[in-house]
Design a protein around this motif. Structure first.
Motif, short mmCIF file in Angstrom:
data_model
loop_
_atom_site.label_atom_id
_atom_site.label_comp_id
_atom_site.label_asym_id
_atom_site.label_seq_id
_atom_site.Cartn_x
_atom_site.Cartn_y
_atom_site.Cartn_z
N ALA A 28 0.82 -1.21 0.00
CA ALA A 28 0.00 0.00 0.00
C ALA A 28 0.85 1.26 0.00
N PHE A 29 2.03 1.21 0.60
CA PHE A 29 2.89 2.39 0.69
C PHE A 29 4.07 2.34 -0.29
N THR A 30 4.02 1.41 -1.25
CA THR A 30 5.07 1.31 -2.26
C THR A 30 4.57 1.96 -3.55
N PRO A 31 5.39 2.76 -4.24
CA PRO A 31 4.96 3.34 -5.53
C PRO A 31 4.53 2.27 -6.52
N ARG A 32 3.56 2.63 -7.35
CA ARG A 32 2.98 1.65 -8.26
C ARG A 32 4.01 1.10 -9.22
N GLU A 33 4.90 1.94 -9.72
CA GLU A 33 5.87 1.45 -10.69
C GLU A 33 6.83 0.45 -10.07
N TRP A 47 9.03 4.81 0.42
CA TRP A 47 7.69 4.91 0.98
C TRP A 47 6.95 6.09 0.35
N THR A 48 5.66 5.90 0.09
CA THR A 48 4.87 6.96 -0.51
C THR A 48 3.40 6.80 -0.10
N THR A 49 2.68 7.90 -0.12
CA THR A 49 1.23 7.88 0.13
C THR A 49 0.45 8.15 -1.16
N THR A 50 1.12 8.01 -2.29
CA THR A 50 0.48 8.29 -3.57
C THR A 50 -0.71 7.37 -3.82
N ASN A 51 -0.59 6.11 -3.44
CA ASN A 51 -1.69 5.17 -3.65
C ASN A 51 -2.96 5.63 -2.95
N PHE A 52 -2.81 6.17 -1.75
CA PHE A 52 -3.98 6.64 -1.01
C PHE A 52 -4.54 7.91 -1.65
N ARG A 53 -3.67 8.82 -2.06
CA ARG A 53 -4.15 10.06 -2.68
C ARG A 53 -4.86 9.77 -4.00
N ASP A 54 -4.27 8.92 -4.82
CA ASP A 54 -4.92 8.56 -6.09
C ASP A 54 -6.24 7.84 -5.85
N VAL A 220 -17.23 -4.64 -1.74
CA VAL A 220 -17.74 -4.67 -3.12
C VAL A 220 -16.97 -3.68 -3.98
N ALA A 221 -16.64 -2.51 -3.40
CA ALA A 221 -15.94 -1.48 -4.17
C ALA A 221 -14.52 -1.90 -4.54
N LEU A 222 -13.97 -2.88 -3.85
CA LEU A 222 -12.62 -3.33 -4.18
C LEU A 222 -12.52 -3.87 -5.61
N ARG A 223 -13.63 -4.34 -6.14
CA ARG A 223 -13.58 -4.90 -7.50
C ARG A 223 -13.33 -3.83 -8.55
N PHE A 224 -13.58 -2.55 -8.23
CA PHE A 224 -13.30 -1.49 -9.18
C PHE A 224 -11.80 -1.37 -9.46
N LEU A 225 -10.98 -1.85 -8.56
CA LEU A 225 -9.53 -1.76 -8.71
C LEU A 225 -8.94 -3.00 -9.36
N TYR A 233 -2.41 -2.74 -7.84
CA TYR A 233 -2.20 -3.45 -6.59
C TYR A 233 -1.93 -2.50 -5.43
N GLY A 234 -1.27 -1.39 -5.71
CA GLY A 234 -1.04 -0.42 -4.64
C GLY A 234 -2.34 0.16 -4.11
N GLY A 235 -3.23 0.59 -5.03
CA GLY A 235 -4.52 1.10 -4.61
C GLY A 235 -5.39 0.02 -3.99
N LEU A 236 -5.31 -1.20 -4.52
CA LEU A 236 -6.08 -2.31 -3.98
C LEU A 236 -5.68 -2.59 -2.54
#
Length: 268
Positions: A28-33, A47-54, A220-225, A233-236
């Motif tokens: 969750a705190f790792t950059p997506r790339e 470490w990053t909070t980008t996943n949460f902000r996005d 249920v909303a998790l399926r949108f990711l 996976y970071g946002g998930l």
């Protein structure tokens, strides 16, 4: 076994159970790339909070979170109330067919939820509840396990205590509210935790009955990711981590009663 050996065993078991939660936090705190490049190890490179902000920018997460809290809270309140009343009736009230009713309730534990999903959907649809929160809440307003736990707990309450309450002029509801329930705090804690956890993690039934995405709960909303060709996976993991917080809070608040409630209910 000596205390150091027992402590070591408990430590190993605790690490095994905590490791998936730790992996979820790391992703969750790792950059997506870095996640796609294999950079999400036991300790991320950055470490990053980008996943949460996005996540909060792209989706109505707070709405889904509030929906989940509302549905789980109302369902838990109804479930605990109905199960306590039914368990007390099966344990302390004398009426014809009491044993038969208990056997019928317990027999439903052997029926898979998927086996009754179609008739349950037809019933909810005929009531005109499809697309409303009540379609999720009412089918879970009582559970066989909750009734069984309440019944087993109330069996241990001395009959002499109830007879004394009746001599003082207490009716059935007054006796339950003023005499029995104050003794049932461990049981209530167990029932609240089990009902809240079950409803909070429910996925299939809300997916079927809540057609409006604005009414979805977090599971249920998790399926949108989860896309067909790409998965964030970071946002998930960020949303999954957010969905774990209420459960941890509820368990931390009720854990002191948890073991006592199970032990006094006859569950070993």
């Amino acid at each position: 076994m000596s205390r150091p050996i027992r402590f070591a065993i408990c430590l190993v078991v605790a690490v095994i159970f905590v490791l998936p939660l730790y992996a979820m936090v790391v992703v969750a705190f790792t950059p997506r790339e870095l996640v796609f490049d294999g950079g999400a190890g036991l300790w991320p490179q950055r470490w990053t909070t980008t996943n949460f902000r996005d996540l909060f920018t792209a989706f109505p997460v707070w709405r889904w979170f509030s929906n989940a809290v509302l549905v789980a809270t109302v369902t838990t309140a109804l479930s605990v109330t109905v199960n306590l009343a039914a368990g007390f009736a099966l344990a302390k009230l004398q009426f014809v067919g009491r044993t038969a009713v208990l056997l019928v309730v317990l027999s439903t534990l052997m029926v898979p939820a998927q086996a009754v999903m179609i008739p349950q959907f037809e019933l909810v649809a005929k009531m005109g509840l499809i697309g409303f929160f009540w379609a999720v809440i009412l089918p879970s307003a009582s559970t066989a396990l909750g009734v069984f736990l309440a019944r087993q707990f109330f069996v241990s309450v001395p009959d002499e205590l109830l007879d004394a309450a009746r001599l003082d002029g207490c009716g059935t509801w007054t006796m339950l509210r003023l005499v029995v329930l104050p003794l049932a705090r461990p049981l209530i804690a167990v029932m609240v935790l089990l009902a809240f956890m079950t409803q909070w993690n429910e996925f299939l039934w809300p997916l079927i009955t809540l057609r409006d995405p604005d009414l979805y709960t977090l599971p249920v909303a998790l399926r949108f990711l989860q896309g067909q060709f790409d998965t964030d996976y970071g946002g998930l993991m960020a949303m999954a981590l957010l969905s774990c917080v209420p459960l941890l809070v509820v368990f931390a608040a009720l854990q002191r009663y948890f073991v006592a409630g199970f032990s006094r209910s006859g569950i070993r």
